[in-house]
Structure formats: C-alpha cells, structure tokens
Write a protein that holds these residues in place. Structure first.
Motif, short mmCIF file in Angstrom:
data_model
loop_
_atom_site.label_atom_id
_atom_site.label_comp_id
_atom_site.label_asym_id
_atom_site.label_seq_id
_atom_site.Cartn_x
_atom_site.Cartn_y
_atom_site.Cartn_z
N ARG A 311 30.28 90.57 90.10
CA ARG A 311 29.10 91.19 90.71
C ARG A 311 29.40 91.68 92.12
NH1 ARG A 311 23.49 88.09 89.48
NH2 ARG A 311 22.88 89.70 90.97
N GLU A 367 23.73 94.56 85.21
CA GLU A 367 23.69 94.93 86.62
C GLU A 367 25.06 95.39 87.12
OE1 GLU A 367 22.38 93.10 91.00
OE2 GLU A 367 21.96 91.99 89.16
N ARG A 399 16.07 92.54 84.73
CA ARG A 399 16.94 93.23 83.79
C ARG A 399 16.29 94.50 83.26
NH1 ARG A 399 17.13 89.74 80.18
NH2 ARG A 399 16.11 90.77 78.44
N ILE A 402 16.75 97.09 85.81
CA ILE A 402 18.15 97.53 85.83
C ILE A 402 18.43 98.51 84.68
CG2 ILE A 402 20.52 96.74 85.41
CD1 ILE A 402 19.67 94.12 86.90
N TYR A 438 14.82 95.31 92.84
CA TYR A 438 15.28 95.98 91.63
C TYR A 438 14.30 97.08 91.21
CZ TYR A 438 18.81 92.36 91.25
OH TYR A 438 19.89 91.54 91.50
#
Length: 470
Positions: A311, A367, A399, A402, A438
């Motif tokens: 990440r 991600e 999520r 994303i 996000y």
C-alpha cells in the motif's frame, strides 16, 4: 462510576487515616478546592471510597485532594504522594516519549492515557501529522523490540497483585472494541470506551504488582488497547492523538516482549504515515516490521506487513509516478499473497490478526490498484473481496468508493456513480472521518462530468448525508 476491580490506592488510604478526616468531611473540602479552581464538583463520601478503591478522578481533582490533605496534616502533600498521576505537562508534547527504561515508560503511558483527554483538544486539533514523531520510537523498537525479563518488575508498584481475571477483562475489552470499531467507526460510542478502559482499568493495573508472566500479558493487552485507541483517533481525524496512542502501544509491546504485536503496531503507524503522504517513512516502517518479526511472526501476520508495504509503494507511485514504485508495490503484494497462502489454522495466529483473510487482502488490493491506475485489476480483486458488510461496515463503504473511482478511471460514469451511491448507503451508518477521504477521492474523479445532472445529484446527496463538501 464504581471502582470495583481497581487496585486499591493504599497510599491515599494511609494518608486519609493519618489525617483523621472522615470521608464526608474530606469530600466537602475537596469540592471547595475544586470550585476555587473553576471546576464544579459534588463529591461525597462514596467518591472518597472510590478513590481509595483505585478510581482516578479527572484533573484538577487530584490536586484538590492533595490540598485538602495538606491542610489536615499540616504539611505539603503532593499529588504523587496520594498515589495519583501528576500532570507534568499538558503541552502538545505529552505522549511522544519512548523511554528506554520500563518504569519510566509506564509513567509516560499512564500520563498520556489519563491526562491526554484533558489536554486542550483544540490545540491537538490544530496539529497535523508529524512523521518525525515516529522516528525515535520506530528506531528504538527496531534496535530492541523486547525488554529483558528483569525489566518487567516495576520497582514502585502499588496496590493489589494483578491476576488472570484482570487480564481476561482487558482481553475481552480488546475484542469488543475491535468489532465495534470495524462496524461503527472510530467515532462510535464503543470506540470511545477504549479510552475510558485505558484510563480507568489498564493504567491502575500497570501501577500494580505482577509476575513476569502476568506482566507480559498485561503489557500486551494494554498495547492492543492503545493501538485500537490510535486507530479510532486516526479514524475521526485526530492525527496527533493517534500518533501518541501508537507510540505508547509500541513501547508496551516492547515491554511485553511481543515482537509480532510490535510489528503490528508499527504497520499501523506505516498506514497512517502513508495515507498522510509520508510514503518513504511508511515504506521504511512496513519493511522494518516485516524484517524484525520474520523469525517470530506467523505467515498470516507477515503477509499483513507485506500488504501494508504494498500500500505504501502504491501510494508513492500515485504521488510521484515512479515506475520503480509500481514494481515494488506489485512485488510486495505478490509476497503477501504467497505468505497468506502458506497460513494454516495450526500456526497459532494471534487473535488480533484473525481479520486478515484472502477477502481482506483482495479488499486492500483494490486500493493498491486504484492508486496504480489499473482499473481492470481493481475489478478483478473486487470480485474476491467478500468480507461481510455487516461486520466490516467501514471497510465495505470505503471499498465501494474505491471501486467507483476505478470505474471513473476507465471512463465509466454510470458504474462509478452506482458504486458511489453504494458507498454513501453504507458510510452514512459509520462515524469515520477517514472514510470520507475515499468519498472525496471519488468526488474529485467526477470533476470531468460536473455538467451531468446525475453527478450534481450525487454531490448533493453526499453533502446532505455525509456532511462533507461536495
């Protein structure tokens, strides 16, 4: 609040007996001292009994108790003498120390967890994430991730001996807080209880007496609570507070001799650094966690450390556009998948890593590939990210945001909005400032379509339901 279960404050009990004051008379005088310091107080004889039983009142009450006893005894009585913590500082520096000596480490952690919520929070709110604050803690942990056995004997212990029932209670609190945080976010009532548990349960136990074995378990459980407190603080936007919780959690993991747990805390610090765009520090901490724990941690745990590294590399690629960062992210993610494939139920995984399954790896991989501008890979991993939304609500909401952003990278507006609406559906039930970042990424990706009525409607919905600028 009842004080049952706290190690008794024998120092305070002895001083009250010497003073000859009744509990009722002492409470009345403490109320007067508190009022003189601008704090309304209505303490009673029951309050005094609770203090003797080990409950620690909020500041400035300890100072008022010491003042009232000073009058009775005809000599100065300090806050330390009554067995309560003295706020050596309420400056923004509180909680940043990572002492080499264990007794001092206990004092620093206790001061932060007792006094941290009494420090002017507006002052903390003005503090941005400071990557330099992690330098000394991470370096000292990497050099010496576990204290020696002899250091587990606190020389200034007070109160009753800590036993297995105390440890069971702390472990139960950790498990309860973990699940509440995942489902409702760091701003939930359940997560707020972590700070209370640290202040009113863990700190008095740290000040008690215990064997080496019990001490290690006590430090480990408290470190887990501290890490959760850090994660919750970060989740609601308290970057500075989160850093202090993480630093103290890392120090107590070292005291516990629990190297995998220390690595887990360091990986959490890496995540915070990376998402604040201090990508090089994030990479260093994730790699350090892996290398220091590789001979002691289970494959599942090591796989998580590699995922965190992936990440950080992906974030570096997103920020700087370097091809080498893209390759490093791919290699770290592949290594994480390999290690997770080697995990076995008989490995003896610590309970705090039970969330890390193939579905969780897939969720984080979405991600990673969004940051790498690889929307087709986002869709591939999205199909495998089957973590239940009712249990991992915040993660599911992020999520969806994303995946929506990845659809927009592929110029698919309708699909991007569909996932965006799903994200709002879920995140409207979660108290998490971090999750809104996000959604903001998704909103930014929608900019080329601002003339579309569906985009304007979505922005309006985000403003109304998530209370974020759109």
């Amino acid at each position: 609040m009842a004080a049952s279960g706290h190690p008794p404050n024998l120092a305070l009990e002895k001083l009250i007996a010497e003073s000859g004051a009744s509990h009722k008379a002492l409470a009345a005088r403490v109320n007067q001292h508190c009022q003189a310091q601008g704090k309304a107080a209505r303490y009673t004889h029951t309050s005094v009994a609770n203090w003797i039983s080990g409950m620690i009142p909020r500041w400035p009450t300890p100072k008022a108790i010491a003042a009232a006893l000073s009058e009775r005894l005809g000599r100065p009585v300090s806050v330390a003498e009554i067995g309560m913590p003295q706020p050596a500082t309420t400056s923004p520096e509180i909680g940043l120390d990572f002492p080499r000596e264990l007794p001092r480490a206990i004092d620093v952690a206790a001061a932060w967890w007792i006094l941290g919520d009494q420090v002017n929070r507006r002052a903390f709110g003005r503090l941005a994430f400071a990557a330099a604050a992690f330098t000394t803690p991470s370096t000292r942990w990497l050099i010496q991730p576990a204290d020696a056995d002899a250091a587990l004997q606190p020389p200034r212990s007070r109160g009753r001996r800590v036993g297995t029932a105390d440890l069971a209670e702390l472990r139960d609190a950790v498990e309860h807080a973990r699940h509440i945080d995942s489902k409702y976010g760091g701003g939930s009532f359940g997560s707020c209880l972590v700070a209370t548990c640290l202040r009113e349960r863990a700190v008095p136990l740290l000040k008690g007496s215990y064997t080496d074995a019990v001490g290690r378990e006590l430090f480990s459980a408290t470190a887990q609570l501290g890490r959760l407190a850090g994660y919750a603080a970060w989740d609601v936007g308290d970057q500075a507070g989160a850093q202090r919780h993480y630093i103290q959690a890392l120090r107590l993991a070292r005291a516990a001799g629990d190297v995998p747990l220390g690595g887990y805390v360091l990986a959490s610090m890496s995540l915070q650094a990376g998402l604040n765009d201090h990508v090089e520090d994030a990479i260093d901490m994730a790699q350090g966690a892996y290398e220091r724990a590789r001979d002691q941690a289970t494959p599942r745990t090591l796989a998580f450390f590699k995922l965190v590294e992936a990440r950080a590399h992906a974030r570096a690629a997103r920020r700087h556009g370097r091809a080498c960062a893209r390759r490093a992210a791919a290699l770290a993610l592949a290594h994480s998948e390999t290690l997770l494939g080697q995990a076995h139920p008989d490995d003896g995984d610590p309970v705090w890593i039970d969330f890390f399954t193939h579905a969780r790896l897939a969720a984080d991989a979405t991600e990673i590939h969004r940051d790498l501008q690889m929307p087709h890979m986002v869709m591939r991993f999205e199909e495998m990210a089957t973590m239940p939304a009712l249990t991992y609500t915040r993660s599911a909401g992020m999520r969806n945001a994303i995946v929506g952003s990845a659809h927009l990278q592929a110029r698919r507006l309708d699909e991007g909005l569909e996932y965006g609406h799903r994200a709002v559906d879920i995140l409207s039930r979660v108290a998490s400032t971090r999750s809104l970042t996000y959604v903001n990424d998704l909103l930014h990706a929608l900019t080329p379509w601002d003339a579309e009525s569906s985009v304007r409607q979505f922005r309006r919905r985000v403003r109304q339901e998530l209370r974020t600028p759109a």
